[in-house]
Design an enzyme around this catalytic site. Sequence first.
Site, PDB file in Angstrom:
ATOM      1  CB  SER A   1      -0.848   0.007   1.269  1.00  0.00           C
ATOM      2  OG  SER A   1      -1.505   1.256   1.427  1.00  0.00           O
TER       3      SER A   1
ATOM      4  CE1 TYR B   1      -3.521  -1.869   5.621  1.00  0.00           C
ATOM      5  CE2 TYR B   1      -3.490   0.418   4.881  1.00  0.00           C
ATOM      6  CZ  TYR B   1      -3.584  -0.931   4.594  1.00  0.00           C
ATOM      7  OH  TYR B   1      -3.732  -1.344   3.291  1.00  0.00           O
TER       8      TYR B   1
HETATM    9  P1  NAP Z   1     -11.328  -6.249   1.024  1.00  0.00           P
HETATM   10  O1  NAP Z   1     -12.354  -6.050  -0.043  1.00  0.00           O
HETATM   11  O2  NAP Z   1     -11.725  -6.049   2.444  1.00  0.00           O
HETATM   12  O3  NAP Z   1     -10.664  -7.691   0.840  1.00  0.00           O
HETATM   13  C1  NAP Z   1      -9.780  -8.226   1.790  1.00  0.00           C
HETATM   14  C2  NAP Z   1      -9.624  -9.708   1.532  1.00  0.00           C
HETATM   15  O4  NAP Z   1      -8.695 -10.240   2.491  1.00  0.00           O
HETATM   16  C3  NAP Z   1     -10.932 -10.470   1.693  1.00  0.00           C
HETATM   17  O5  NAP Z   1     -11.034 -11.412   0.656  1.00  0.00           O
HETATM   18  C4  NAP Z   1     -10.763 -11.161   3.038  1.00  0.00           C
HETATM   19  O6  NAP Z   1     -11.470 -12.400   2.986  1.00  0.00           O
HETATM   20  C5  NAP Z   1      -9.252 -11.407   3.045  1.00  0.00           C
HETATM   21  N1  NAP Z   1      -8.718 -11.647   4.372  1.00  0.00           N
HETATM   22  C6  NAP Z   1      -8.763 -10.853   5.469  1.00  0.00           C
HETATM   23  N2  NAP Z   1      -8.189 -11.449   6.504  1.00  0.00           N
HETATM   24  C7  NAP Z   1      -7.772 -12.678   6.070  1.00  0.00           C
HETATM   25  C8  NAP Z   1      -7.115 -13.775   6.679  1.00  0.00           C
HETATM   26  N3  NAP Z   1      -6.794 -13.748   7.977  1.00  0.00           N
HETATM   27  N4  NAP Z   1      -6.838 -14.865   5.938  1.00  0.00           N
HETATM   28  C9  NAP Z   1      -7.186 -14.908   4.628  1.00  0.00           C
HETATM   29  N5  NAP Z   1      -7.807 -13.909   3.990  1.00  0.00           N
HETATM   30  C10 NAP Z   1      -8.099 -12.806   4.714  1.00  0.00           C
HETATM   31  O7  NAP Z   1     -10.096  -5.242   0.791  1.00  0.00           O
HETATM   32  P2  NAP Z   1      -9.105  -5.009  -0.454  1.00  0.00           P
HETATM   33  O8  NAP Z   1      -9.052  -3.551  -0.653  1.00  0.00           O
HETATM   34  O9  NAP Z   1      -9.428  -5.880  -1.596  1.00  0.00           O
HETATM   35  O10 NAP Z   1      -7.719  -5.444   0.217  1.00  0.00           O
HETATM   36  C11 NAP Z   1      -6.813  -6.339  -0.384  1.00  0.00           C
HETATM   37  C12 NAP Z   1      -5.395  -5.899  -0.055  1.00  0.00           C
HETATM   38  O11 NAP Z   1      -5.162  -4.624  -0.625  1.00  0.00           O
HETATM   39  C13 NAP Z   1      -5.111  -5.763   1.443  1.00  0.00           C
HETATM   40  O12 NAP Z   1      -3.814  -6.270   1.711  1.00  0.00           O
HETATM   41  C14 NAP Z   1      -5.143  -4.249   1.649  1.00  0.00           C
HETATM   42  O13 NAP Z   1      -4.351  -3.866   2.755  1.00  0.00           O
HETATM   43  C15 NAP Z   1      -4.564  -3.790   0.340  1.00  0.00           C
HETATM   44  N6  NAP Z   1      -4.850  -2.396  -0.017  1.00  0.00           N
HETATM   45  C16 NAP Z   1      -6.122  -1.939  -0.111  1.00  0.00           C
HETATM   46  C17 NAP Z   1      -6.354  -0.601  -0.433  1.00  0.00           C
HETATM   47  C18 NAP Z   1      -7.739  -0.014  -0.539  1.00  0.00           C
HETATM   48  O14 NAP Z   1      -7.877   1.209  -0.530  1.00  0.00           O
HETATM   49  N7  NAP Z   1      -8.777  -0.814  -0.659  1.00  0.00           N
HETATM   50  C19 NAP Z   1      -5.265   0.262  -0.664  1.00  0.00           C
HETATM   51  C20 NAP Z   1      -3.972  -0.247  -0.570  1.00  0.00           C
HETATM   52  C21 NAP Z   1      -3.782  -1.576  -0.248  1.00  0.00           C
HETATM   53  P3  NAP Z   1     -12.123 -13.166   4.237  1.00  0.00           P
HETATM   54  O15 NAP Z   1     -12.686 -12.111   5.140  1.00  0.00           O
HETATM   55  O16 NAP Z   1     -13.149 -14.033   3.579  1.00  0.00           O
HETATM   56  O17 NAP Z   1     -10.997 -13.942   4.832  1.00  0.00           O
END
Ligand code: NAP
Length: 255
Positions: free
Chosen positions: A140, A153
Site C-alpha cells: 500500500s 496499518y
Molecule cells: P477487502 O475487499 O476487504 O478484501 C480483503 C480480503 O482479504 C478479503 O477477501 C478477506 O477475505 C481477506 N482476508 C482478510 N483477513 C484474512 C485472513 N486472515 N486470511 C485470509 N484472507 C483474509 O479489501 P481489499 O481492498 O481488496 O484489500 C486487499 C489488499 O489490498 C489488502 O492487503 C489491503 O491492505 C490492500 N490495499 C487496499 C487498499 C484499498 O484502498 N482498498 C489500498 C492499498 C492496499 P475473508 O474475510 O473471507 O478472509
Amino acid sequence: MNESGSRKTAVVTGASAGIGAATVHRLVADGFRVVAGARRLERVRAVAEPVGAAALALDVTDPASIAAFLAGREEIQGPALHLLVNNAGGALGLDPVATADEERWQTMFETNVLGTLRMTRELLPALLASEDGHVVNVGSIAGFETYPGGAGYTAAKHALRALTRTLRLELLGRPVRVTEIAPGLVETEFSLVRFAGDAERAGKVYAGMTPLTAADVADAIAWAATRPSHVDVDEIVIRPRDQAAATLVHRRSGD
Ligand code: NAP
C-alpha cells in the site's frame, strides 16, 4: 503457459472480495490456473468456481489453516506453481497512537505481515522448483507514507515492504521474481472492514473523488506477472488521479 506448454498455476490469498477477487478473474483470463483462498469459503467459491478456479478456505493467521490449504491442491505443492499473490490484509480502526487498541494492531500485523511471511515461506520451495516463480505482495502507499490514526496499518505495511525488499535481496540469483504492488485508495470492502461495518463512514472515504477499482489493481498485478521471466517489476505505486498523497485527496463538492 510455461515452457512445456502447460498452464501456470497461481495462488491468490484474500480472494473472497475486492482486489483478490478481481485478481482471480484477471489471472484466469490471462491463462493461469488459479487456486484462491480466504476465510469465507462460500464467498471465495462464488468468486472462483464460475471462472473455473479452485477455492479453498484459508486463514493466513492460522498455521493449521495454511497447512490444510496447501494439502488441498496437488498443483500448488510442486513445480506447476509459478505465482503467489499475497493479497490478504487490511486495516482495523483509525485509532491514534495515544489510544491504540493492541488487539487491532496484532490482527493487522498477523494478517498483513505474518500471513505473507507464512505463505511465502511455505510456497517458496514449489516456486523455486518451477524455475520461474514470482511472489507479488499487495502492499500500500501506507508502506511508505503515514497519516494520523493510521499507525497500526502503516506500521504493518511498512513492515511488509521491508519483508518484500529483503526477499528480493535474498532471492537474487534464484529463479523467483519479487514485486510489491502499492495502491492508494481503492473502493472495495476495505473501509467497511476498517470501520467495523459502518457503511456511512466507509462511504465518506471515497466521497467526491474517483477511487481506483479492484480491477485497476488486478490489472497492475497481472501486468507484472506476465512480463518475461528476466524482467522483475520491483514495485508499482498506483493511485487515483484524485489522490496525490495518503492525506491529500481532491474532492469535488456535490458528489
Ligand atoms: P477487502 O475487499 O476487504 O478484501 C480483503 C480480503 O482479504 C478479503 O477477501 C478477506 O477475505 C481477506 N482476508 C482478510 N483477513 C484474512 C485472513 N486472515 N486470511 C485470509 N484472507 C483474509 O479489501 P481489499 O481492498 O481488496 O484489500 C486487499 C489488499 O489490498 C489488502 O492487503 C489491503 O491492505 C490492500 N490495499 C487496499 C487498499 C484499498 O484502498 N482498498 C489500498 C492499498 C492496499 P475473508 O474475510 O473471507 O478472509
